[in-house]
Scaffold this active site. Structure first.
Site, PDB file in Angstrom:
ATOM      1  CG  ASP A   1      -4.360  -1.108   8.157  1.00  0.00           C
ATOM      2  OD1 ASP A   1      -4.257  -2.018   7.325  1.00  0.00           O
ATOM      3  OD2 ASP A   1      -3.470  -0.852   8.990  1.00  0.00           O
TER       4      ASP A   1
ATOM      5  CG  ASP B   1      -0.542  -0.145   2.517  1.00  0.00           C
ATOM      6  OD1 ASP B   1       0.673  -0.364   2.692  1.00  0.00           O
ATOM      7  OD2 ASP B   1      -1.352  -0.008   3.465  1.00  0.00           O
TER       8      ASP B   1
ATOM      9  N   GLY C   1      -2.940  -5.728  18.228  1.00  0.00           N
ATOM     10  CA  GLY C   1      -1.559  -5.969  17.778  1.00  0.00           C
ATOM     11  C   GLY C   1      -1.403  -7.283  17.029  1.00  0.00           C
ATOM     12  CB  ALA C   2      -3.600  -9.939  16.313  1.00  0.00           C
TER      13      ALA C   2
HETATM   14  C1  GLA Z   1      -0.034  -2.724   8.393  1.00  0.00           C
HETATM   15  C2  GLA Z   1      -0.247  -1.314   7.878  1.00  0.00           C
HETATM   16  C3  GLA Z   1      -0.878  -1.324   6.483  1.00  0.00           C
HETATM   17  C4  GLA Z   1      -0.105  -2.233   5.542  1.00  0.00           C
HETATM   18  C5  GLA Z   1       0.130  -3.586   6.183  1.00  0.00           C
HETATM   19  C6  GLA Z   1       1.011  -4.480   5.364  1.00  0.00           C
HETATM   20  O1  GLA Z   1      -1.266  -3.338   8.642  1.00  0.00           O
HETATM   21  O2  GLA Z   1      -1.039  -0.590   8.782  1.00  0.00           O
HETATM   22  O3  GLA Z   1      -0.945   0.003   5.991  1.00  0.00           O
HETATM   23  O4  GLA Z   1       1.107  -1.629   5.157  1.00  0.00           O
HETATM   24  O5  GLA Z   1       0.716  -3.475   7.476  1.00  0.00           O
HETATM   25  O6  GLA Z   1       0.426  -4.762   4.137  1.00  0.00           O
END
Ligand code: GLA
Length: 397
Positions: free
Chosen positions: A182, A39, A125-126
């Site tokens: 996210d 991303d 945190g998972a």
């Molecule tokens: C975390 C970050 C996302 C993305 C993922 C890996 O969840 O918050 O923005 O970079 O790692 O794909």
């Protein structure tokens, strides 16, 4: 029908503040099906919002204060909306302030303050974005409560604008250099649907997971990634070094993201690139291709193909991006021996936390039991296994 989570938030609010809440808002967690660490490189992602989430219940108040309780943490939080400290104790307090900060940046001073209670069932945190779930639920709560002076009706363009703002809050206020995956996923989710996003153009699509869809089974290694937070920013910096190399070669206007480089160009420049950066870049660029193929597999209703692509993604994360761990590997090995397994990978940042597995729907319970058995035998840790469904994005309740 009220969900157990909304009842928990409602009860926590009444207990803490002695009143019934007038506003409730929810946001789901998310799981990344494909597109690991693509991303922030302007790349492609395939994700889904899940039926685990955060509910916030509360009211607006005239004082310019935030007064917040969480069912997951013992200490109440209270802060001045005009003097937001970036070093609040505890990650959730920083995320709460970060949402206030970003909405104020966008819409100007608040009309008043708020009292709220938070209840959630996204494991923390998972790798399932408990933080974006909290951010989006709080943003919807604040919009609905009228404290921002903005309308709470969010169409898709308004959701995209909010996703970007919340990402900015996480980057600039909380200090985690995450991409848009996210916040996008928790705002755009829809029941039964996967979400694809092009993080360069911001084009997106909701794609059916099939009918009946395969089960999305999330296995939590019960190892936390808190210590690895610095690793995320380090990986981002490693990718940016490769971008800088190609900018020097092709000019800064030609290359903004790693996405702007092709796999062929990377191969041609291989011997001149630093040995770490080039394999990180190989992961990101090959992962974009897997997302493209994953979207095609969904369009064709081919879950088995999607599962294979997820397993290939995991191997690339492990070998080139180096963000797996011995626990995550054991979890994947346990899944490989379990019935109904179509494929699986680590989810989110990596290094700890969860794997996401695609499983034949009728075998999900047997799969879950087998993974619990194998992983516990090998590590003496009992994993949490969640059989999840694709869920709707953030909303008022
Ligand atoms: C975390 C970050 C996302 C993305 C993922 C890996 O969840 O918050 O923005 O970079 O790692 O794909």
């Amino acid at each position: 029908m009220p969900s157990p989570l909304s009842e928990a938030a409602r009860a926590a609010y009444s207990k803490a503040f002695g009143l019934e809440p007038t506003v409730l808002a929810q946001a789901p967690g998310r799981v990344e099906l494909l597109g690991n660490h693509t991303d922030y490189n302007g790349g492609l992602v395939l994700a889904t919002a899940i039926d685990r989430g955060t509910v916030i219940a509360g009211r607006s108040i005239p004082e310019r204060e935030g007064q917040v309780r969480s069912t997951g943490f013992p200490d109440p939080d209270r802060f001045d909306l005009e003097a937001l400290e970036t070093d609040a104790p505890g990650a959730w307090g920083r995320y709460v302030r970060g949402v206030v900060w970003t909405l104020r940046e966008a819409h100007g001073p608040f009309q008043g303050g708020f009292q709220a209670a938070i209840a959630g069932d996204v494991p923390l945190g998972a790798g399932l974005s408990s933080s974006a779930s909290l951010q989006a639920a709080l943003a919807l709560f604040l919009l609905q409560a009228g404290v921002t002076g903005q309308t709470a009706d969010l169409d898709d363009p308004a959701r995209m604008a909010l996703a970007k703002r919340l990402q900015r809050g996480e980057n600039e206020f909380v200090g985690v250099q995450s991409g848009l995956l996210d916040q996008f996923s928790v705002l755009f989710g829809r029941a039964g649907m996967a979400l694809s996003l092009d993080c360069r153009s911001l084009e997106y699509e909701r794609l059916s997971l099939g009918s009946p869809p395969p089960a999305i089974v999330i296995c939590d290694s019960k190892t936390s990634r808190r210590l690895a937070d610095g690793m995320y920013n380090q990986r981002r910096a490693e990718c940016e070094r490769v971008v800088a190399f190609f900018q020097a070669k092709r000019g800064p206007e030609a290359v903004t993201w790693l996405r702007d480089v092709t796999l062929e160009e990377l191969q041609d420049a291989w011997s001149r690139l630093d040995t770490v950066g080039r394999i990180r870049a190989r992961h990101v660029l090959s992962e974009n291709e897997r997302v493209r193929q994953g979207v095609e597999a969904l369009r064709a209703g081919d879950s088995a193909r999607l599962g294979h692509l997820m397993s290939d993604s995991h191997a690339s994360s492990r070998d080139d991006f180096a963000n797996s761990s011995s626990y995550l590997e054991t979890l994947i090995e346990s899944a490989e021996e379990a019935p109904g397994y179509l494929g699986g990978k680590l989810s989110g940042a990596g290094w700890a936390g969860c794997t996401v597995n695609l499983v034949e729907a009728t075998k999900a319970d047997d799969f879950a039991a087998a993974v619990r058995h194998h992983y516990t035998r090998r590590t003496a840790i009992v994993p949490d296994v969640h059989i999840c469904h694709a869920a709707a994005g953030a909303s008022g309740l």
